[in-house]
Write an enzyme that holds these catalytic residues in place. Sequence first.
Site, PDB file in Angstrom:
ATOM      1  CE  LYS A 493      -0.472  -0.089   5.049  1.00 43.92           C
ATOM      2  NZ  LYS A 493      -1.399  -0.078   6.183  1.00 43.92           N
ATOM      3  CE1 TYR A 719      11.543  32.661   0.441  1.00 46.93           C
ATOM      4  CE2 TYR A 719      11.745  30.268   0.501  1.00 46.93           C
ATOM      5  CZ  TYR A 719      11.444  31.433  -0.187  1.00 46.93           C
ATOM      6  OH  TYR A 719      11.047  31.358  -1.480  1.00 46.93           O
TER       7      TYR A 719
END
Length: 823
Positions: A493, A719
């Site tokens: 999965k 940043y």
Amino acid sequence: MSINLKSLIPVFDAEWIGSNTDVFIDHISIDSRSLQNGSKTLFIALSGSNNDAHLYIEELIEKGVQNFAVQYIPESVKGKANFLVVKNTLNALQQFASYYRDLFDFPIIGLTGSNGKTIVKEWLNFLLSPDYNIIRSPKSYNSQVGVPLSVIAINEKHNLGIFEAGISTVNEMEKLEKIIKPNIGVLTSIGSAHDEGFENLEQKIKEKLLLFKNTNVIIYQKNELVDKCLADFSAENPIPDRTFFSWSFKDNSADVFILKKETKNELTIIQYQYEDKASDLEIPFNDSASVENAISCLLVLLYFKYDSKTIQNRVQMLYPVQMRLEVKNGINNCSIIDDSYSSDFQSLKIALDFLESQQKKNATKTVILSDIFQSGFSNEELYSKVSQLVSANKINRVIGIGPTISSFKDKFSNCIAFQDTASFIEAFESLNFSNETILIKGARSFQFEEIVSLLEEKTHETVLEINLDSISHNLNYYKSKLADDVKIMVMVKAFGYGNGGLEIAKLLEHHKVDYLGVAFADEGISLKNGGIKLPIMVLNPESTSFPSIIQYKLEPEIYSLKGLNAFLKIAKEKNLKDFPIHIKMDTGMHRLGFEENTIDELIQTLKNNSSVRVQSILSHLATSDDPKHFGFVEKQIGLFEKLSSKLMSELNINPIRHILNTSGISNFPNAQYNMVRLGIGLYGVSNDSSEQKYLENVGTLKSIISQIRTIPSGDSVGYGRRFMAEKETKIATIPIGYADGISRLWGNEIGFVTIKNQKANIVGSVCMDMLMVDVSNINCKEGDSVIIFGESPTVIEMAEALKTIPYEIMTSISQRVKRVFFR
């Protein structure tokens, strides 16, 4: 090879059971998937703790194979083929290889050591090939199985052999020595690989030296411990006139003494002294491992009496060795198998088998093939054999590149030929590559990497490399913990826990796991569309997906009366009979499942209902990885036993039962029932540090350095100016960020990457598409490789630092990151 099958009875010490005594074989196989198996194949059915090839004999007979070496004859095939019945089929394979090796008399170089065997083998092949017709181990076929398969490839035209031998514990090398029987021995670097199989380093060296019991010369790097081991070895295995041919950086008593070593850009220049003469040698590498491997090659060339000028001319052309087949996404929905660095007959067989295992459903199979060198056959015989291989593997089209293969293009049913790579590139647009699985197999001189670049899907330079061999290793590790009759479901999965669902599912199908598990129906549908035939259980089916589940023959987990009634309604409308469903019990996880107070109603709903069949009953453990809560796990198992037994008794059924997940397999062996579910362990992650050392890393997330700059003290990075340089700092920018799945919490000097085997701390915030690292103390350049995670840092380290779990790290890697699968 053309050998009378019955003449092998004494070789195998076998009992003959068969009707046709006049059979000649020309091919030995241990791979039931290979399309090269045929009427003249002797299939040796290897049987191990995790796989038994006897299970495939019936389907092999249906495909035309008639001759088998077996430990037992399955009831279903008795009287249907010829059988050589032996005590141990691996021993039989090795005995045949030893017998076959004795049919030839030419020099054999045997290589062993901890590191560098495959590199030295490939380089010696390159250095000696102008003067010899060489047979060598394909890839790194150096194991108890790989060595005999390598030796069996010898033919009458070969006049030099180069075989490598690898061992992981005692009592293995003597078997390989009897197969290789080398005349010349090369001991490469001795390191820590497989240390766990030996008491100490001295024992490991002595075991490896057993490959040289009958060699005339042993080539090695001189040091005190190896010299001691060689002295003991010689006393125990005396041979008249055996010589030791040594080299050293430090000990001037060595036969070849390295006087000087100087690194210059990407090169290393050494001056070596041999027979009182000093010579210079330029080695086109600057890392110590490559330099040592090149010196091992130098000693072989000196032993073969090459002059210093010839040695220099050839060594300066050495190249990095790629030791794996890579699967890459290609343009126009193509898959690319990149084997663009070698072209010999034996490795072509291996590559074609790999092509078959990786082929997309209904995709055209194409081979781009250069001229083949060093086959030992005449060109006429060689390309006849290649054409037979291509035909057996059902290749749809062949693109030949090179003057020789071009002259034999008529031997192939659908072949386009070009004189050289440049001609192919010029015609590239007209060849219309689309929806194909393409094997690119070429000698280095043809520069097929240019073809790979043309065909490869263009994405950014960050890739997640998936080691398929490591997946096989981890699967077999957990299989070894199971009782013989216990089935195994593997969870694929979430895109195979981020690693790639379809490719891993194909590998699991080859390993004959019993079930695959996915979370949602669309994951299962994707696998079915990719050609997967294994039964697939859908763990979290939504009622809206039930029609699709039925259409694609998926098997739903049913965890509520509402879901059961909804499925039964559709099943009756479609007139289904005995459609497999899986009943989920809630034993304490309290996520999904039937609770104890709903069991009676569940039984009444299922009684006398012929539309569905309870294929399995399952539950899920909440704390199987935490010893503090093992008491709770025991209560869960007890409740599961009670509820599942009641369901089985009341419905008079005997379904599969399963409750164990990965950590449950290790910690609760008495609760294996009929099946277990393997999840994160397959991908190389255990919650138990003592178990982790037995698992192999599967996924390595890599990128490159886009740019390097040096900033002065006081400047900031990224940043928010969250990193301020306290001194002059060298900063490298890496093209990967949080859009690729790297958590912003991993930035600001909490996390690191690995460059040139050294840690580089992440500085400033992780950006959407980039992150920056401090490389002030690392000798690196733009374009150099960067490890984001893999061996270091591991996903376990990352998860601990980020206060999360490895699952989240792995499944967060974006789909825009290219997956590259290799063996």
